[in-house]
Design an enzyme around this catalytic site. Structure first.
Site, PDB file in Angstrom:
ATOM      1  N   ASP A 118     -38.082  42.446 -17.433  1.00 64.15           N
ATOM      2  CA  ASP A 118     -39.046  43.411 -17.957  1.00 64.15           C
ATOM      3  C   ASP A 118     -38.468  44.422 -18.952  1.00 64.15           C
ATOM      4  O   ASP A 118     -37.280  44.431 -19.258  1.00 64.15           O
ATOM      5  CB  ASP A 118     -39.761  44.119 -16.820  1.00 64.15           C
ATOM      6  CG  ASP A 118     -41.265  44.202 -17.072  1.00 64.15           C
ATOM      7  OD1 ASP A 118     -41.739  43.612 -18.060  1.00 64.15           O
ATOM      8  OD2 ASP A 118     -41.972  44.838 -16.272  1.00 64.15           O
ATOM      9  N   LYS A 162     -55.930  50.336 -16.644  1.00 61.21           N
ATOM     10  CA  LYS A 162     -56.637  49.502 -15.668  1.00 61.21           C
ATOM     11  C   LYS A 162     -58.147  49.557 -15.845  1.00 61.21           C
ATOM     12  O   LYS A 162     -58.870  48.729 -15.292  1.00 61.21           O
ATOM     13  CB  LYS A 162     -56.261  49.910 -14.246  1.00 61.21           C
ATOM     14  CG  LYS A 162     -54.792  49.705 -13.931  1.00 61.21           C
ATOM     15  CD  LYS A 162     -54.343  48.269 -14.172  1.00 61.21           C
ATOM     16  CE  LYS A 162     -52.876  48.084 -13.844  1.00 61.21           C
ATOM     17  NZ  LYS A 162     -52.423  46.694 -14.097  1.00 61.21           N
ATOM     18  N   ASP A 183     -21.768  26.782 -53.515  1.00 59.20           N
ATOM     19  CA  ASP A 183     -23.100  27.284 -53.876  1.00 59.20           C
ATOM     20  C   ASP A 183     -23.010  28.808 -54.020  1.00 59.20           C
ATOM     21  O   ASP A 183     -22.065  29.432 -53.535  1.00 59.20           O
ATOM     22  CB  ASP A 183     -24.103  26.887 -52.792  1.00 59.20           C
ATOM     23  CG  ASP A 183     -25.469  27.513 -52.991  1.00 59.20           C
ATOM     24  OD1 ASP A 183     -25.992  27.434 -54.112  1.00 59.20           O
ATOM     25  OD2 ASP A 183     -25.985  28.108 -52.021  1.00 59.20           O
ATOM     26  N   TYR A 184     -24.014  29.411 -54.665  1.00 60.65           N
ATOM     27  CA  TYR A 184     -23.956  30.865 -54.854  1.00 60.65           C
ATOM     28  C   TYR A 184     -24.870  31.595 -53.867  1.00 60.65           C
ATOM     29  O   TYR A 184     -24.409  32.204 -52.918  1.00 60.65           O
ATOM     30  CB  TYR A 184     -24.312  31.240 -56.300  1.00 60.65           C
ATOM     31  CG  TYR A 184     -24.097  32.718 -56.561  1.00 60.65           C
ATOM     32  CD1 TYR A 184     -22.812  33.215 -56.774  1.00 60.65           C
ATOM     33  CD2 TYR A 184     -25.152  33.623 -56.556  1.00 60.65           C
ATOM     34  CE1 TYR A 184     -22.587  34.572 -56.972  1.00 60.65           C
ATOM     35  CE2 TYR A 184     -24.950  34.972 -56.759  1.00 60.65           C
ATOM     36  CZ  TYR A 184     -23.654  35.444 -56.963  1.00 60.65           C
ATOM     37  OH  TYR A 184     -23.433  36.792 -57.146  1.00 60.65           O
ATOM     38  N   ASP A 185     -26.183  31.550 -54.080  1.00 62.43           N
ATOM     39  CA  ASP A 185     -27.113  32.315 -53.243  1.00 62.43           C
ATOM     40  C   ASP A 185     -27.117  31.787 -51.806  1.00 62.43           C
ATOM     41  O   ASP A 185     -27.333  30.604 -51.564  1.00 62.43           O
ATOM     42  CB  ASP A 185     -28.531  32.244 -53.805  1.00 62.43           C
ATOM     43  CG  ASP A 185     -28.659  33.008 -55.110  1.00 62.43           C
ATOM     44  OD1 ASP A 185     -28.648  34.238 -55.068  1.00 62.43           O
ATOM     45  OD2 ASP A 185     -28.736  32.353 -56.166  1.00 62.43           O
ATOM     46  N   GLU A 193     -54.479  36.330  -6.107  1.00 57.26           N
ATOM     47  CA  GLU A 193     -54.522  36.538  -4.655  1.00 57.26           C
ATOM     48  C   GLU A 193     -55.951  36.364  -4.140  1.00 57.26           C
ATOM     49  O   GLU A 193     -56.180  35.764  -3.074  1.00 57.26           O
ATOM     50  CB  GLU A 193     -53.991  37.932  -4.326  1.00 57.26           C
ATOM     51  CG  GLU A 193     -52.509  38.090  -4.611  1.00 57.26           C
ATOM     52  CD  GLU A 193     -52.024  39.519  -4.500  1.00 57.26           C
ATOM     53  OE1 GLU A 193     -50.803  39.735  -4.547  1.00 57.26           O
ATOM     54  OE2 GLU A 193     -52.875  40.428  -4.375  1.00 57.26           O
ATOM     55  N   TYR A 252     -36.313  56.748 -17.765  1.00 58.53           N
ATOM     56  CA  TYR A 252     -37.580  56.216 -17.280  1.00 58.53           C
ATOM     57  C   TYR A 252     -38.779  56.912 -17.901  1.00 58.53           C
ATOM     58  O   TYR A 252     -39.682  56.263 -18.430  1.00 58.53           O
ATOM     59  CB  TYR A 252     -37.645  56.324 -15.753  1.00 58.53           C
ATOM     60  CG  TYR A 252     -38.909  55.702 -15.200  1.00 58.53           C
ATOM     61  CD1 TYR A 252     -39.064  54.317 -15.176  1.00 58.53           C
ATOM     62  CD2 TYR A 252     -39.961  56.489 -14.733  1.00 58.53           C
ATOM     63  CE1 TYR A 252     -40.227  53.741 -14.695  1.00 58.53           C
ATOM     64  CE2 TYR A 252     -41.120  55.932 -14.241  1.00 58.53           C
ATOM     65  CZ  TYR A 252     -41.248  54.551 -14.232  1.00 58.53           C
ATOM     66  OH  TYR A 252     -42.404  53.989 -13.767  1.00 58.53           O
ATOM     67  N   LEU A 284     -51.937  39.689 -10.876  1.00 52.79           N
ATOM     68  CA  LEU A 284     -51.845  38.791  -9.734  1.00 52.79           C
ATOM     69  C   LEU A 284     -52.930  39.062  -8.705  1.00 52.79           C
ATOM     70  O   LEU A 284     -53.151  38.231  -7.820  1.00 52.79           O
ATOM     71  CB  LEU A 284     -50.459  38.926  -9.097  1.00 52.79           C
ATOM     72  CG  LEU A 284     -49.304  38.493  -9.995  1.00 52.79           C
ATOM     73  CD1 LEU A 284     -47.978  38.653  -9.277  1.00 52.79           C
ATOM     74  CD2 LEU A 284     -49.482  37.055 -10.460  1.00 52.79           C
ATOM     75  N   ASP A 339     -25.985  26.401 -48.419  1.00 60.99           N
ATOM     76  CA  ASP A 339     -26.819  26.954 -47.350  1.00 60.99           C
ATOM     77  C   ASP A 339     -28.233  26.416 -47.337  1.00 60.99           C
ATOM     78  O   ASP A 339     -29.010  26.760 -46.432  1.00 60.99           O
ATOM     79  CB  ASP A 339     -26.896  28.474 -47.503  1.00 60.99           C
ATOM     80  CG  ASP A 339     -27.822  28.896 -48.635  1.00 60.99           C
ATOM     81  OD1 ASP A 339     -28.758  29.679 -48.394  1.00 60.99           O
ATOM     82  OD2 ASP A 339     -27.631  28.421 -49.760  1.00 60.99           O
TER      83      ASP A 339
END
Length: 868
Positions: free
Chosen positions: A253, A394, A626-628, A502, A200, A498, A814
């Site tokens: 979070d 804050k 294909d190659y690349d 409120e 923490y 919030l 690709d």
């Protein structure tokens, strides 16, 4: 989860049409979707549990209700969209004794209403002058000591104490608490004290919290990050034990950024529906790129099915980081609503969190009596309200400086306005001395500014600033929200905030003004707010004056705009929206299925078995490669894409089988292709999309399109040079026919913009040439070629040169230029077209990357029938 707070059980919550816009339509879900969610169980992963663990005054273990308010409450509300909820988190151990009324056995119903019938809740804020309310002493705040005396003057949540409550639990007590928590729908994650502290303090707060809040001064500790990994793995293991098929897993979070990756490693949750929601801001790529573990975090987040953010800005920053900071081999492609990574599509959603309107009832008697007392106490004055935790981000000191500037610039408002500033200690864990020092510094600065403003503008009977450095009860808070004329909310950075919402709810009738920092998530949602840059003290002071002097009709209009959003986006609708998205999501794209290797091998064997005696010298299989990006990974410098010894060995074995005809069809120039693959016996080479063809065991290249009109090249070359000069990191690849402009090494955004501009420029230019040209947008490359000059034409030539149609046809590529090969093989029954990577394709199957291609080709090369 038990119903300790007398709340309606989650499984019985109804989405009624009359409940403040929480009906199915308001949630963005049909009735069937809402009903389906009711049948689901959701596992909520959050750092802290929604209940407290502690001891009563007699030392007995108590499991009590978590204090109401904050994200814990809103997460609980959000989860009501599902039928059953299990909360997974680290138990919150209270250091002070839990009182009887804090025990879940007899808790009040304040969670569902701000009005309480208990006598203790009747003590109103205005029963004493605000200045006489208990305050944190400045001496205690500024003291650097952590003596026993100081511990009693500091807020309980900031008091240094044992790093983990479990450190004081016996093995028997921990088992007992686990059973009691599980009975309440909580699965505890027990973390050893030193690990939890490092997790923490060292990782979450000192690094991740700092980064997401745009602060660049932090120290990355590898040992602390190892603890962060341990805790995230413990969460994943706990979920793996709980998981049942059909469960939704919702991770919350920055404390749990790696959980998604660890869940994919667990057998039981490898295919689970996992959602992640970031409540904090997501920083720009220039901030995030400084993290030593940036790729690990992004890759772990992309293991989730849905990643949610509060605002478009945060989602955009995340997408940009994925595009800019992840390695090229992951083949990450971003769009406004998703990230493609290999064969996965991760949905990126903007789901702003809301508040619970049931918690705030400004019309109930208890609140109204408090409102009346406040207005009597501040009779003839306008009330400005601030409510913030005492953290650096804050911005409370800047707010006070702006208020001081306002009184200085507008002395007519002295004695006519008062600022009530609530300041509560920030959430802190364990022995977090760094957070304690930050808190002391901020609190001391605030106390100094309050004293200065009150000393300069106040008098015996008037104080401009009333500062309460503590929490207040819900009813008192509702009264302050209702009585205030202006809310001044100016954090320097905040994920949503919030408090502003409120306040809007409680101002449904009064139409108070809202001054809001533009650096909050709510600033993107509340269009009626006065938006300010909190760093601009003068502009914030001007906003205060504007809010106090605006005509009532205009204020009502602004308040109505804010209220419409808040009522339409509650905590419950937020949860229903996110969980509904998660329930509908699927991490694996089903458009092009994964290659079935067993079926491929069976078809490969059958083609050899069907050869007759007369056909033993005629290849029955044709493999076009294909190659690349297919045989070799795409690299930033094309000349460094030489084949590995392993690849050369695979191609040698494949081409050695008489039943196989193996051709590499590439956009590469003939010199590179010849030097890399020219020594592989029996291998056929096609360079520059088929313009050059070299037969097996030959050193001669045949030019297949020698009669092409090349008069267009000088003008196109000039255009490419112009854009190459304008785009640092880009370069031009010159081929015999085609021209390719590469921007893989350029800034991702700038490269994409320039590519679009160049395409438009070239299309205009081509309308004036005598040769019909086309522009192909490939992987970080733009190719110009004559119409009809593509790999598909070479495939047609190879098929025409075969004595009969091969019984086994397979093509691997690709890029968009390989779609021409796929289209040529589509008419042939049983042909296998394989798209390598995440590009949307008409191919019949998909592989993740060159490593998978090598595995498949080695499987075929080692097949016993190759000896025929």
């Amino acid at each position: 989860m038990s119903n300790d707070n007398n709340e309606q059980p989650a499984s019985r919550i109804e989405f009624g049409e009359g409940s403040l816009g929480l009906g199915a339509n308001a949630l963005g879900m049909g009735g069937s979707d809402a009903a389906e969610l009711k049948q689901r169980r959701v596992l909520i992963l959050s750092r802290r549990t929604p209940v407290n663990v502690g001891r009563d005054s007699n030392g007995r273990l108590v499991v009590g209700a978590h204090p109401e308010g904050g994200l814990s409450h809103y997460k609980r509300e959000a989860a009501r969209a599902c039928g059953e909820v299990v909360w997974v988190g680290i138990p919150s151990f209270q250091r002070k004794p839990l009182l009887d009324h804090e025990n879940g056995a007899s808790s009040s119903s304040s969670s569902s209403s701000s009005c309480s019938s208990s006598s203790s809740s009747q003590s109103n804020l205005a029963s004493l002058p605000l200045t006489l309310q208990p305050q944190l002493s400045v001496a205690a705040v500024t003291s650097a000591s952590t003596s026993e005396t100081d511990k009693h003057t500091l807020p309980a949540s900031m008091t240094p104490g044992p790093e983990d409550g479990s450190a004081h639990l016996s093995a028997e007590e921990q088992v007992e608490l686990t059973d009691r928590l599980r009975a309440q729908g909580v699965e505890p994650v027990w973390v050893p004290g030193p690990v939890r502290r490092a997790y923490y303090e060292g990782a979450c707060k000192q690094v991740l919290w700092t980064v997401v809040h745009y602060l660049t001064s932090y120290h990355f500790d590898a040992d602390a990050w190892a603890s962060y990994e341990v805790v995230n793995r413990l969460f994943a293991e706990a979920v793996a034990r709980l998981y049942r098929p059909g469960d939704l897993i919702w991770v919350h979070d920055y404390h749990l950024l790696l959980v998604g990756a660890y869940l994919r490693q667990e057998q039981s949750t490898a295919s689970a529906r996992i959602g992640f929601f970031l409540h904090s801001p997501f920083p720009t790529s220039e901030i995030f790129r400084c993290l030593p573990v940036r790729a690990q975090i992004l890759e772990a987040m992309l293991q989730c099915d849905v990643v949610g953010f509060q605002t478009f800005d945060y989602a955009r920053h995340f997408l940009t980081c994925c595009q800019r900071l992840l390695p090229a081999h992951l083949q990450v492609e971003t769009s406004p609503g998703s990230v493609r990574c290999g064969n996965r599509r991760v949905a990126v959603r903007i789901v702003p969190i809301g508040v619970d309107s049931k918690r705030f009832d400004p019309l109930c008697d208890a609140v109204q009596s408090r409102v009346a007392a406040l207005r009597e106490q501040f009779s003839g004055m306008r009330i400005i309200l601030g409510k913030d935790s005492l953290e650096v981000v804050k911005g409370v000191p800047l707010k006070l400086q702006a208020f001081r500037r306002f009184l200085t610039d507008h002395p007519e408002w002295v004695r006519r306005v008062v600022l009530v500033q609530l300041g509560f200690p920030p959430e802190s864990d364990d022995h977090d001395l760094a957070a304690l020092e930050d808190y002391r510094a901020v609190a001391a600065e605030i106390s100094g500014l309050v004293s200065e403003i009150n000393g300069r503008f106040g008098s015996v009977d008037y104080q401009p600033v009333h500062y309460l450095p503590r929490h207040v009860e819900l009813a008192e808070l509702t009264a302050l929200y209702t009585a205030a004329h202006v809310a001044l909310i100016t954090p320097l950075r905040d994920g949503m905030n919030l408090t502003s919402q409120e306040y809007v709810l409680c101002q449904a009738e009064q139409h108070g003004a809202l001054i809001l920092s533009e650096f909050t998530g709510s600033a993107r949602c509340l269009s009626g707010a006065f938006l300010v840059n909190p760093y601009s003290i003068g502009k914030t002071a001007d906003a205060i004056h504007a809010a106090l002097t605006m005509p009532a009709a205009d204020l009502a209009l602004k308040a109505s705009q804010n209220l419409t959003f808040v009522r339409g986006h509650s905590a419950c609708s937020w949860g229903a929206s996110f969980l509904g998205e998660l329930a509908r999501s699927s991490m694996v794209e089903l458009v092009t299925p994964e290659l079935n290797r067993e079926e491929l091998l069976a078809a490969f064997r059958a083609a050899a078995a069907e050869r007759s005696t007369d056909e033993q010298t005629v290849p029955s299989r044709l493999l076009l490669l294909d190659y690349d990006g297919t045989l070799a990974p795409i690299v930033s410098v094309p000349s460094l894409a030489a084949p590995t010894p392993e690849l050369l060995d695979i191609l040698t074995k494949l081409a050695a089988c008489p039943a196989n005809r193996v051709a590499v069809v590439s956009g590469r120039d003939r010199d590179s292709l010849g030097s890399w693959l020219g020594d592989v016996p029996n291998l056929e080479l096609c360079a520059e999309h088929g313009n050059y063809h070299r037969l097996p065991n030959s050193q001669e290249w045949e030019e297949t399109f020698a009669d092409l009109d090349m008069s267009w090249r000088p003008r196109v070359e000039a255009a490419l040079r112009l854009f190459s000069d304008r785009t640092p990191g880009s370069f031009i690849e010159f081929k015999r026919v085609n021209l390719v402009w590469h921007y893989r090494n350029a800034d991702p955004d700038h490269g994409e913009w320039q590519a679009k501009e160049l395409k438009i420029y070239l299309e205009r230019l081509m309308s004036t040439t005598s040769v019909e040209l086309e522009v192909m947008m490939g992987k970080k490359a733009l190719e110009i070629r004559p119409v009809g000059f593509h790999k598909g034409r070479m495939v047609k030539r190879l098929l025409a040169s075969s004595k009969e149609v091969p019984k086994f046809l397979m093509c691997m590529g690709d890029d968009i230029t390989d779609e021409d090969m796929f289209r040529e093989l589509m008419p042939y029954k049983g042909a296998v077209n394989v798209m390598v990577g995440s590009l949307l394709s008409d191919a019949t199957a998909r592989l993740n990357g060159p490593a998978d291609v090598h595995e498949v080709l080695r499987m075929l090369a080692e097949e016993g029938s190759c000896s025929n």
